[in-house]
Motif scaffolding. Structure first.
Motif, PDB file in Angstrom:
ATOM      1  N   ASP A 349       6.028   6.975   9.303  1.00  0.00           N
ATOM      2  CA  ASP A 349       5.266   6.676   8.086  1.00  0.00           C
ATOM      3  C   ASP A 349       5.193   5.178   7.809  1.00  0.00           C
ATOM      4  O   ASP A 349       4.188   4.681   7.286  1.00  0.00           O
ATOM      5  CB  ASP A 349       5.910   7.357   6.881  1.00  0.00           C
ATOM      6  CG  ASP A 349       5.523   8.827   6.757  1.00  0.00           C
ATOM      7  OD1 ASP A 349       4.846   9.342   7.670  1.00  0.00           O
ATOM      8  OD2 ASP A 349       5.899   9.456   5.754  1.00  0.00           O
ATOM      9  N   ASP A 350       6.264   4.452   8.154  1.00  0.00           N
ATOM     10  CA  ASP A 350       6.300   3.019   7.861  1.00  0.00           C
ATOM     11  C   ASP A 350       5.287   2.229   8.680  1.00  0.00           C
ATOM     12  O   ASP A 350       4.998   1.075   8.362  1.00  0.00           O
ATOM     13  CB  ASP A 350       7.704   2.459   8.117  1.00  0.00           C
ATOM     14  CG  ASP A 350       8.724   3.019   7.130  1.00  0.00           C
ATOM     15  OD1 ASP A 350       8.306   3.522   6.074  1.00  0.00           O
ATOM     16  OD2 ASP A 350       9.929   2.961   7.429  1.00  0.00           O
ATOM     17  N   VAL A 351       4.738   2.847   9.722  1.00  0.00           N
ATOM     18  CA  VAL A 351       3.692   2.210  10.524  1.00  0.00           C
ATOM     19  C   VAL A 351       2.316   2.760  10.162  1.00  0.00           C
ATOM     20  O   VAL A 351       1.367   2.013   9.935  1.00  0.00           O
ATOM     21  CB  VAL A 351       3.960   2.416  12.032  1.00  0.00           C
ATOM     22  CG1 VAL A 351       2.801   1.870  12.870  1.00  0.00           C
ATOM     23  CG2 VAL A 351       5.267   1.756  12.439  1.00  0.00           C
ATOM     24  N   VAL A 352       2.204   4.083  10.089  1.00  0.00           N
ATOM     25  CA  VAL A 352       0.901   4.716   9.933  1.00  0.00           C
ATOM     26  C   VAL A 352       0.312   4.479   8.541  1.00  0.00           C
ATOM     27  O   VAL A 352      -0.875   4.165   8.405  1.00  0.00           O
ATOM     28  CB  VAL A 352       0.996   6.225  10.231  1.00  0.00           C
ATOM     29  CG1 VAL A 352      -0.364   6.890  10.056  1.00  0.00           C
ATOM     30  CG2 VAL A 352       1.521   6.456  11.646  1.00  0.00           C
ATOM     31  N   ILE A 353       1.111   4.630   7.501  1.00  0.00           N
ATOM     32  CA  ILE A 353       0.589   4.493   6.135  1.00  0.00           C
ATOM     33  C   ILE A 353       0.048   3.094   5.873  1.00  0.00           C
ATOM     34  O   ILE A 353      -1.085   2.935   5.391  1.00  0.00           O
ATOM     35  CB  ILE A 353       1.657   4.912   5.106  1.00  0.00           C
ATOM     36  CG1 ILE A 353       1.919   6.420   5.213  1.00  0.00           C
ATOM     37  CG2 ILE A 353       1.217   4.558   3.683  1.00  0.00           C
ATOM     38  CD1 ILE A 353       3.104   6.912   4.413  1.00  0.00           C
ATOM     39  N   PRO A 354       0.786   2.020   6.207  1.00  0.00           N
ATOM     40  CA  PRO A 354       0.208   0.677   6.031  1.00  0.00           C
ATOM     41  C   PRO A 354      -1.044   0.452   6.880  1.00  0.00           C
ATOM     42  O   PRO A 354      -1.948  -0.291   6.461  1.00  0.00           O
ATOM     43  CB  PRO A 354       1.344  -0.261   6.458  1.00  0.00           C
ATOM     44  CG  PRO A 354       2.592   0.534   6.256  1.00  0.00           C
ATOM     45  CD  PRO A 354       2.208   1.943   6.591  1.00  0.00           C
ATOM     46  N   VAL A 359      -7.124  -0.749   6.152  1.00  0.00           N
ATOM     47  CA  VAL A 359      -8.572  -0.593   6.345  1.00  0.00           C
ATOM     48  C   VAL A 359      -9.225   0.059   5.129  1.00  0.00           C
ATOM     49  O   VAL A 359     -10.322   0.603   5.209  1.00  0.00           O
ATOM     50  CB  VAL A 359      -8.897   0.204   7.629  1.00  0.00           C
ATOM     51  CG1 VAL A 359      -8.517  -0.591   8.862  1.00  0.00           C
ATOM     52  CG2 VAL A 359      -8.196   1.560   7.624  1.00  0.00           C
ATOM     53  N   GLY A 360      -8.542  -0.006   3.981  1.00  0.00           N
ATOM     54  CA  GLY A 360      -9.169   0.391   2.738  1.00  0.00           C
ATOM     55  C   GLY A 360      -8.928   1.806   2.269  1.00  0.00           C
ATOM     56  O   GLY A 360      -9.511   2.238   1.272  1.00  0.00           O
ATOM     57  N   VAL A 361      -8.079   2.567   2.958  1.00  0.00           N
ATOM     58  CA  VAL A 361      -7.772   3.928   2.513  1.00  0.00           C
ATOM     59  C   VAL A 361      -6.867   3.867   1.282  1.00  0.00           C
ATOM     60  O   VAL A 361      -5.905   3.092   1.245  1.00  0.00           O
ATOM     61  CB  VAL A 361      -7.094   4.738   3.642  1.00  0.00           C
ATOM     62  CG1 VAL A 361      -6.651   6.104   3.145  1.00  0.00           C
ATOM     63  CG2 VAL A 361      -8.039   4.881   4.827  1.00  0.00           C
ATOM     64  N   GLU A 362      -7.185   4.660   0.293  1.00  0.00           N
ATOM     65  CA  GLU A 362      -6.387   4.678  -0.933  1.00  0.00           C
ATOM     66  C   GLU A 362      -4.941   5.087  -0.618  1.00  0.00           C
ATOM     67  O   GLU A 362      -4.712   5.974   0.219  1.00  0.00           O
ATOM     68  CB  GLU A 362      -6.985   5.661  -1.938  1.00  0.00           C
ATOM     69  CG  GLU A 362      -8.336   5.247  -2.490  1.00  0.00           C
ATOM     70  CD  GLU A 362      -8.242   4.022  -3.380  1.00  0.00           C
ATOM     71  OE1 GLU A 362      -7.172   3.839  -4.014  1.00  0.00           O
ATOM     72  OE2 GLU A 362      -9.217   3.257  -3.432  1.00  0.00           O
ATOM     73  N   ASN A 378      -5.550  10.986  10.579  1.00  0.00           N
ATOM     74  CA  ASN A 378      -6.722  11.055   9.702  1.00  0.00           C
ATOM     75  C   ASN A 378      -6.328  11.562   8.325  1.00  0.00           C
ATOM     76  O   ASN A 378      -5.212  12.048   8.121  1.00  0.00           O
ATOM     77  CB  ASN A 378      -7.811  11.947  10.310  1.00  0.00           C
ATOM     78  CG  ASN A 378      -7.535  13.422  10.138  1.00  0.00           C
ATOM     79  OD1 ASN A 378      -6.522  13.938  10.588  1.00  0.00           O
ATOM     80  ND2 ASN A 378      -8.431  14.123   9.497  1.00  0.00           N
ATOM     81  N   VAL A 379      -7.255  11.434   7.378  1.00  0.00           N
ATOM     82  CA  VAL A 379      -7.038  11.917   6.017  1.00  0.00           C
ATOM     83  C   VAL A 379      -7.641  13.314   5.916  1.00  0.00           C
ATOM     84  O   VAL A 379      -8.846  13.485   6.107  1.00  0.00           O
ATOM     85  CB  VAL A 379      -7.700  10.980   4.987  1.00  0.00           C
ATOM     86  CG1 VAL A 379      -7.504  11.529   3.571  1.00  0.00           C
ATOM     87  CG2 VAL A 379      -7.111   9.580   5.094  1.00  0.00           C
TER      88      VAL A 379
END
Length: 470
Positions: A349-354, A359-362, A378-379
């Motif tokens: 998570d510490d890599v993927v979430i940032p 790139v602008g994902v909430e 993906n979201v």
């Protein structure tokens, strides 16, 4: 401990001959291609799906707790000749197509049902500005959506009827009661919001099976099942409808369903494997991670799903979302499953979430990320299908160093961009490399000509759009 039912279902997976074919679909699709040829995209798709789901076989096996199978058959020599002669027109056709490679909004389906989706479509139709330039295509999509929802509900009703028939013929006992309960479940979902865990899994499976095998595509992801199924499990547990043990069996039956549709060969053997269009589909069950307020998201259902991984099936693949605050017991169990040979991937998570946020994902959406396809983050419910092409850049460098000639074959496969002895500088080499890349991209672009207005009218409907959030 896996139950005898689950063991029998697992054994059956490996008894199916991988040369079987969902030939019913092809024959109906061929007829629909002619019958609905003059209709617009949404109507043609919707009417075709209605014909398919009202005619394909209803298959219920003795141990099924989650209903929904397609009838796959070994084909005769005569049927083989027919398949080869008609594959282009009734296998993967542009007017009845889905791309897969995304995660649907399973929460919307389970919490609103098809009834909720239909109500939204009717609302949009009612307020549609008929003078708008895109009014016709919007109306066509919405009408197609209504037809598809009706088709899927009708398919579930056929399963309810068949379960009722089998229940009437069955002797008194556990299986008779199961069939009676399954009939009630299929009368309720996916048309209406799910009320129990069993209804939620059954609702999921009807839509997933139709998307994967009937319309036909790979890589629809189940996503964060331990999050969106948790409320159903907790309510059932509190009401005494389930136990952790009965839930374990139900989840394992769901895992087996994910493997039923894909075949057990690998892609290298694609010429001998037939099955359906979802062959070798990758289906990620994402567990753990964080809640939208950054707390540890693991729960009792996370552990149940993790333990189902000891079935060691090809699918679904388990994706564990790791972060510093992960529940230690859950993390240790994940490590044990990995050591035991389970199909598990771990993502940080510490890599993927940032990365999403960059790139602008909430942030709320980034915290809810899942995976589909080839480990693509993906979201869920908010991203469309994967659209990409793959190129081997080192190969183009090799071509640049050989004046466009492939040294493996001796063929001139790229433009003559200059003999290596004439490349006097790094700039010359870079220019030759760019010429090879440009040539390859131009060839690819030529293979996908721009759509005309007529093309858009025929090919602008996709089933998965109904199950996304916007």
């Amino acid at each position: 401990m896996t139950t005898e039912r689950v063991q029998r279902l697992k054994t059956r997976l490996f008894e199916v001959d991988d040369r079987v074919l969902f030939i019913e679909r092809m024959r109906i699709l061929q007829r629909c291609g002619e019958t609905y040829a003059g209709e617009t995209a949404g109507l043609r798709f919707g009417h075709t799906l209605q014909d398919l789901l009202s005619e394909i076989s209803i298959v219920i096996e003795d141990d099924d707790l989650i209903l929904g199978r397609v009838r796959e058959e070994l084909t005769s020599e005569e049927e083989e000749r027919w398949v080869e002669a008609h594959k282009a027109e009734c296998w993967r056709v542009p007017w009845f197509l889905t791309d897969g490679h995304l995660t649907l909004s399973w929460e919307r389906l389970l919490n609103e049902g098809l009834d909720g989706i239909r109500a939204r479509a009717r609302e949009h139709l009612a307020r549609l500005d008929e003078s708008a330039p895109d009014a016709v295509s919007k109306a066509d999509f919405l009408e197609g959506a209504l037809l598809c929802c009706d088709a899927i509900e009708g398919y579930a009703s056929r399963y309810a009827e068949r379960a009722e028939e089998l229940a009437r013929a069955a002797p008194a006992g556990p299986r008779k009661r199961e069939l009676e309960e399954l009939a009630v479940i299929c009368r309720w979902v996916p048309a209406r919001p799910a009320r129990t865990l069993h209804e939620a899994l059954q609702s999921f499976w009807f839509v997933d099976l139709v998307s994967h095998a009937v319309v036909g595509a790979r890589d629809f992801s189940p996503g964060r099942v331990d999050q969106y199924l948790l409320p159903f499990y907790e309510r059932d547990l509190a009401a005494g409808r389930v136990t952790p043990e009965s839930t374990q069996e139900l989840v394992e039956c769901f895992f087996i369903k994910c493997s039923e549709i894909i075949g057990y060969g690998d892609q290298a053997n694609a010429q001998t494997r037939r099955r359906s269009l979802c062959q070798d589909s990758v289906q990620y069950v994402v567990l753990g991670g964080q809640t939208t307020d950054g707390r540890d998201a693991t729960n009792d259902l996370s552990m149940i799903c993790l333990k189902a991984g000891y079935l060691k099936l090809k699918q679904p693949t388990i994706k564990v979302r790791y972060f510093q605050g992960i529940h230690e017991g859950f993390w240790r169990e994940a490590c044990r499953l990995i050591r035991a040979g389970g199909s598990v991937g771990v993502y940080n998570d510490d890599v993927v979430i940032p990365a999403f946020e960059s790139v602008g994902v909430e942030p709320r959406d980034a915290l809810n990320y899942v995976h589909y396809g080839c480990c693509n983050a993906n979201v869920p419910g908010k991203e469309g299908s994967l659209m990409e092409r793959w190129h081997n850049l080192p190969k183009y460098l090799e071509l640049a160093l050989n004046n466009g000639v492939d040294p493996l074959t001796g063929e001139q496969v790229g433009p003559q961009s200059g003999d290596v002895l004439d490349l006097n500088s790094l700039d010359d080499l870079l220019a030759a490399f760019q010429a090879q890349v440009r040539h390859a991209l131009e060839l690819e672009r030529a293979a996908y000509p721009p759509l005309t207005d007529a093309d858009r009218a025929r090919c602008s409907f996709t089933l998965e759009s109904i199950f996304l959030e916007d």
